[in-house]
Design a protein around this motif. Structure first.
Motif, PDB file in Angstrom:
ATOM      1  N   GLY A  17      -1.178  12.347  -4.764  1.00 23.37           N
ATOM      2  CA  GLY A  17      -1.088  13.282  -3.577  1.00 23.37           C
ATOM      3  C   GLY A  17      -0.925  12.216  -2.417  1.00 23.37           C
ATOM      4  O   GLY A  17      -1.080  11.086  -2.676  1.00 23.37           O
ATOM      5  N   ASP A  18      -0.828  12.994  -1.213  1.00 28.45           N
ATOM      6  CA  ASP A  18      -0.658  12.284   0.032  1.00 28.45           C
ATOM      7  C   ASP A  18      -1.581  12.822   1.234  1.00 28.45           C
ATOM      8  O   ASP A  18      -1.632  14.079   1.226  1.00 28.45           O
ATOM      9  N   THR A  19      -2.439  12.029   2.015  1.00 27.85           N
ATOM     10  CA  THR A  19      -3.047  12.630   2.941  1.00 27.85           C
ATOM     11  C   THR A  19      -2.297  12.852   4.363  1.00 27.85           C
ATOM     12  O   THR A  19      -2.754  13.140   5.233  1.00 27.85           O
ATOM     13  N   GLY A  20      -1.090  12.091   4.210  1.00 28.93           N
ATOM     14  CA  GLY A  20      -0.219  11.992   5.578  1.00 28.93           C
ATOM     15  C   GLY A  20      -0.687  11.032   6.674  1.00 28.93           C
ATOM     16  O   GLY A  20      -0.116  11.147   7.664  1.00 28.93           O
ATOM     17  N   PRO A  43      -5.958  -3.002  -5.203  1.00 28.41           N
ATOM     18  CA  PRO A  43      -5.439  -2.917  -3.891  1.00 28.41           C
ATOM     19  C   PRO A  43      -6.021  -1.642  -3.068  1.00 28.41           C
ATOM     20  O   PRO A  43      -5.537  -1.074  -2.086  1.00 28.41           O
ATOM     21  N   GLY A  44      -7.020  -0.928  -3.665  1.00 30.07           N
ATOM     22  CA  GLY A  44      -7.337   0.498  -3.137  1.00 30.07           C
ATOM     23  C   GLY A  44      -8.865   0.652  -3.534  1.00 30.07           C
ATOM     24  O   GLY A  44      -9.550  -0.077  -4.024  1.00 30.07           O
ATOM     25  N   THR A  61      -1.857   3.353   2.130  1.00 31.80           N
ATOM     26  CA  THR A  61      -1.027   4.446   2.695  1.00 31.80           C
ATOM     27  C   THR A  61      -1.205   5.760   2.844  1.00 31.80           C
ATOM     28  O   THR A  61      -0.338   6.487   3.446  1.00 31.80           O
ATOM     29  N   GLY A  62      -2.469   5.976   2.411  1.00 29.08           N
ATOM     30  CA  GLY A  62      -2.840   7.412   2.644  1.00 29.08           C
ATOM     31  C   GLY A  62      -2.444   7.980   1.279  1.00 29.08           C
ATOM     32  O   GLY A  62      -2.842   9.310   0.832  1.00 29.08           O
TER      33      GLY A  62
END
Length: 186
Positions: A17-20, A43-44, A61-62
């Protein structure tokens, strides 16, 4: 005799998913409980959750990847847990729905398999079988679009599905194909 589709167990569901928004990972890891961040090894942020037992991988990147869940419901709970943890830190995020990327399941076909005969019987076009390298036979199905690892014990691992039903469909396809070439002795 047990129906092989009754033996299917979901082992891992992976969704993204993406947090925007973007994150300062070091600052976030410092504030987020149960978070591990070592940019030299990954990397996260690895954010571990106990209920349901899973992990959220949070990137600069979110983007977020949830892994280790045993069901789609658990993925949704994991995503909710991550979003709530971010909100509690005062971080505004978009709660975009997560997309299932991969479902890994296991099953028992109920009989042992002669993998050499299976490789020949099913044709080498969709099969990789190198017993010196790996003890299983890799069978790539078109419908559903999954990869099935078959083992001589009759156990199977189904990966690459995006719906829970993909595993049962794959098991039924495998059984049908093995029966058609006389290699399924149940």
């Amino acid at each position: 005799m047990t129906d092989p589709t009754d033996t299917i167990t979901t082992e891992n569901v992976v969704a993204s998913g993406d947090t925007g928004r973007e994150f300062d990972l070091q600052a976030l890891a410092d504030d987020l409980n149960n978070a591990q961040y070592d940019p030299n090894t990954f990397p996260g942020i690895v954010y571990r959750m106990d209920n349901p037992q899973s992990a959220g991988l949070i990137f600069h990147t979110g983007k977020i990847v949830c892994t280790g869940a045993k069901s789609v419901e658990d993925i949704n709970k994991s995503a909710e847990t991550i979003f709530n943890a971010l909100k509690q830190l005062g971080i505004a995020v978009e709660e975009n729905p997560f997309t299932i990327q991969n479902i890994v399941s296991s099953a028992d076909l109920g009989c042992s398999l002669n993998l050499n005969a299976v490789a020949i019987g099913l044709g080498l076009g969709q099969i990789e079988y190198e017993p010196e390298q790996f003890p299983g036979l890799v069978y790539r199905l078109d419908k559903p679009d999954v990869v099935v690892l078959l083992f001589g014990s009759g156990k199977a691992v189904i990966t690459g599905g995006t719906e829970i039903q993909d595993a049962a469909t794959a098991v039924n396809v495998i059984i049908s194909k093995l029966e058609n070439v006389g290699l399924m002795n149940r």
